[in-house]
Scaffold this active site. Structure first.
Site, mmCIF file in Angstrom:
data_model
loop_
_atom_site.group_PDB
_atom_site.id
_atom_site.type_symbol
_atom_site.label_atom_id
_atom_site.label_comp_id
_atom_site.label_asym_id
_atom_site.label_seq_id
_atom_site.Cartn_x
_atom_site.Cartn_y
_atom_site.Cartn_z
ATOM 1 N N PRO A 269 0.796 -1.222 0.000
ATOM 2 C CG PRO A 269 -0.119 -1.074 2.141
ATOM 3 C CD PRO A 269 0.582 -2.011 1.214
ATOM 4 C CG ASN A 270 -0.213 4.417 1.250
ATOM 5 O OD1 ASN A 270 -1.180 4.939 0.704
ATOM 6 N ND2 ASN A 270 -0.265 3.951 2.489
ATOM 7 N NE ARG B 26 3.581 7.142 2.112
ATOM 8 C CZ ARG B 26 3.926 5.967 2.588
ATOM 9 N NH1 ARG B 26 4.333 5.022 1.770
ATOM 10 N NH2 ARG B 26 3.844 5.722 3.872
ATOM 11 C CE1 TYR C 191 8.742 4.970 3.083
ATOM 12 C CE2 TYR C 191 7.448 6.990 3.038
ATOM 13 C CZ TYR C 191 7.763 5.782 3.634
ATOM 14 O OH TYR C 191 7.116 5.389 4.768
ATOM 15 C CB ALA D 76 1.121 0.101 6.325
ATOM 16 C CG HIS E 14 4.603 -2.487 10.650
ATOM 17 N ND1 HIS E 14 5.937 -2.831 10.738
ATOM 18 C CD2 HIS E 14 4.539 -1.493 9.734
ATOM 19 C CE1 HIS E 14 6.637 -2.048 9.921
ATOM 20 N NE2 HIS E 14 5.808 -1.240 9.303
ATOM 21 C CG ASP F 109 -1.922 -17.209 8.235
ATOM 22 O OD1 ASP F 109 -0.886 -17.424 8.902
ATOM 23 O OD2 ASP F 109 -3.047 -17.015 8.754
ATOM 24 C CD GLU G 65 9.811 -7.740 6.094
ATOM 25 O OE1 GLU G 65 9.706 -6.698 6.778
ATOM 26 O OE2 GLU G 65 9.732 -8.892 6.597
ATOM 27 C CG HIS H 284 10.775 -2.566 4.761
ATOM 28 N ND1 HIS H 284 9.416 -2.424 4.703
ATOM 29 C CD2 HIS H 284 11.015 -3.750 5.368
ATOM 30 C CE1 HIS H 284 8.847 -3.480 5.264
ATOM 31 N NE2 HIS H 284 9.803 -4.297 5.670
ATOM 32 C CG LEU H 285 11.399 2.064 -0.867
ATOM 33 C CD1 LEU H 285 10.248 2.959 -1.283
ATOM 34 C CD2 LEU H 285 12.419 1.946 -1.968
ATOM 35 C CB SER H 286 12.534 4.133 5.202
ATOM 36 O OG SER H 286 11.510 3.342 5.794
ATOM 37 N NE ARG I 196 9.885 5.630 8.758
ATOM 38 C CZ ARG I 196 8.912 5.408 7.893
ATOM 39 N NH1 ARG I 196 9.020 4.453 6.993
ATOM 40 N NH2 ARG I 196 7.821 6.141 7.918
ATOM 41 N NE ARG J 26 6.753 3.957 10.133
ATOM 42 C CZ ARG J 26 5.719 3.958 9.282
ATOM 43 N NH1 ARG J 26 5.493 2.925 8.526
ATOM 44 N NH2 ARG J 26 4.924 5.006 9.207
#
Length: 149
Positions: free
Chosen positions: A10-11, A18, A23, A78, A81, A88, A99, A101-103, A108, A112
């Site tokens: 999402p986002n 954003r 990001y 998001a 978390h 599942d 997995e 993540h950009l940040s 943070r 998170r």
């Protein structure tokens, strides 16, 4: 031919506008184009998918098994978390994944730092901006080659 799926949560469709200080200024389209170039160079089949909806991401993971996807790179955003459902789906399909993540999620907010996915993941790459995806893609290719031998 190696078949890798990249799922953007999402986002992430808002990348470039954003919170660029967090990001980066690159759009999701630019990130996908960069991955496509590497895929072509390496002779890898690449599929990308983005959704803001948890159920759609679950369905995408489930369908990946039917499409013989060998490896998934996921930025659950998001949902990292909060989503037991995505967790599942990975348990059910048993498709290995990284997995991303950009940040740097550990630099943070406290909430998170917890991931429902990282203990299942082959690895986690976090904090390198758009390069997090490229690093994960290279690692996924290596993992696929390792599994093939």
């Amino acid at each position: 031919m190696t078949n890798i799926l990249v799922i953007h949560g999402p986002n992430l469709n808002l990348l470039g506008t954003r919170e660029p200080e967090l990001y980066g200024a690159d759009t999701l389209e630019t990130i996908n184009q960069n991955l496509s170039k590497v895929a072509q160079q390496k002779g890898v089949t690449l599929q990308t998918y983005q959704s803001n909806t948890e159920g759609d991401i679950v369905s995408c993971v489930q369908q990946a098994a039917e499409k013989e996807v060998e490896f998934i790179i996921i930025n659950p955003a998001a949902y990292t978390h909060t989503s037991v459902a995505i967790r599942d789906a990975f348990l059910a399909t048993r498709i290995p994944f990284i997995e991303v993540h950009l940040s740097n999620v550990y630099a943070r907010e406290e909430f998170r730092t917890h991931s429902y996915l990282s203990d299942l993941a082959v690895g986690v790459i976090s904090g390198f901006g758009k390069n997090s995806y490229l690093l994960a893609f290279e690692a996924a290719i290596i993992q696929c080659k390792k599994s093939a031998t």
